[in-house]
Scaffold this motif. Sequence first.
Motif, short mmCIF file in Angstrom:
data_model
loop_
_atom_site.label_atom_id
_atom_site.label_comp_id
_atom_site.label_asym_id
_atom_site.label_seq_id
_atom_site.Cartn_x
_atom_site.Cartn_y
_atom_site.Cartn_z
N ARG A 121 0.83 -1.20 0.00
CA ARG A 121 0.00 0.00 0.00
C ARG A 121 0.87 1.26 0.00
N SER A 144 1.70 4.10 -3.21
CA SER A 144 1.66 5.56 -3.01
C SER A 144 3.00 6.18 -3.38
N SER A 145 4.09 5.53 -2.97
CA SER A 145 5.42 6.03 -3.32
C SER A 145 5.65 6.00 -4.82
N TRP A 152 3.46 6.50 -7.25
CA TRP A 152 2.82 7.64 -7.91
C TRP A 152 3.50 8.94 -7.55
N GLY A 208 -4.69 6.86 -7.02
CA GLY A 208 -4.44 6.46 -5.63
C GLY A 208 -5.57 5.63 -5.07
N SER A 230 -5.44 2.14 -6.57
CA SER A 230 -4.35 1.37 -5.96
C SER A 230 -4.77 0.86 -4.59
N TYR A 231 -5.41 1.73 -3.82
CA TYR A 231 -5.88 1.34 -2.49
C TYR A 231 -6.92 0.22 -2.59
#
Length: 293
Positions: free
Chosen positions: A219, A223-224, A226, A268, A271-272
Motif C-alpha cells: 500500500r 503511493s510512493s 505515484w 491512488g 491502488s488502495y
Amino acid sequence: MDRRQAVTTAEIVASTTARPVPDLIEVVAEHRARRGLWTRTPRAVRRMVGPVVILAAWAVGSATEWLDPDLFPPPSQVATTAWRLLGNGELATHVAASATRVLTGTVLGILIGVALAVVAGLTRTGEDLLDWTMQIFKAVPNFALTPLLIIWMGIGEGPKIVLITTGVAIAIYINTYAGIRGVDRQLVEMAQTLKARRSTLITQVILPGAMPNFLVGLRLGLSSAWLSLIFAEMINTTKGIGYLMSRAQTNLQFDISLLVIVIYAIAGLLSYALVRILERLLLSWRNGFDGVA
C-alpha cells in the motif's frame, strides 16, 4: 441445611425456565430497527461521502466566486477539458505512458524488496549486510537521486523506472522484513520439531505470517510509486501525466493542472482498492478486528 439448599436451587431453576426466552428472530429484528440510517447504508456508498463532499465544496466555492475561477477553475470546466483531451487522444496517451512506468517500477520494486527482505529476515548475515543499507536509502528522498541518475543513466526511461522501483522496493523491504521478524517463534520451532524442510518453513510458516506486513508495504509502495512518478516525468519526457502537469504550469493552464490532480487522486484510490482486494483474498484466514458499526 442441604434440604433448604436443594429447595432454593429448585426455585431458581424453576423461575429461570419460567421466564420467556426471546425469539432470536425478534432480537435480530429489534437490533436492526435500532440501527440508524448511516449504518444501514452500504459501505461502498459511505466511502464515497468524503470525495463527494470535497467535490461539492469545490463546486459551491466556484459558483459563489469564493474561489477565483481564473486560478481555480470550476469542476465543469475541468470536466470539459478532460472530455476534450479524451476526444483527441492526448489524455489517453499520457495516462498510458505513466501507467506503464508505474507498473514496471512496481513489479521490479516488489521483486527486489521481497528478495532483500527474505534474505535479511531469515539470516543474521543477510541482516548485517542489508538492513543498515536499506535504512540509509529509506532516509534519502527519492527526488534527491534525480540529478545523479541523469548523470549515470542519461535522460531516457532508465532513471524514471529506477526512481519508481527504488521507492517501491524500500517500502516493501521495510514492512516485509518487520513482518518476517515478527512471526511467532513458537510456530517456527514447531515446524522445526516436525522436521519441516527449510523451503516448507519459509513458504508455509514465515511468508504467510509476514503477509499482512507485506500488504501494508504494498500500500505504501504504490503511493510512493505515484509520488516518484511526478519527479520521474520531469526528466526530459514528452509523455506522461507528470509532463502534462509541468506543461500546464508553464502555460498557466490551471484547468489541466487540476485535471492531473484528479487523475492522481483516482489512481491512488484504485491502488488502495487493489490492495484491499488482495487483503481479502490472501488474508481470509485472519480473524482480525473490523471495527464497530
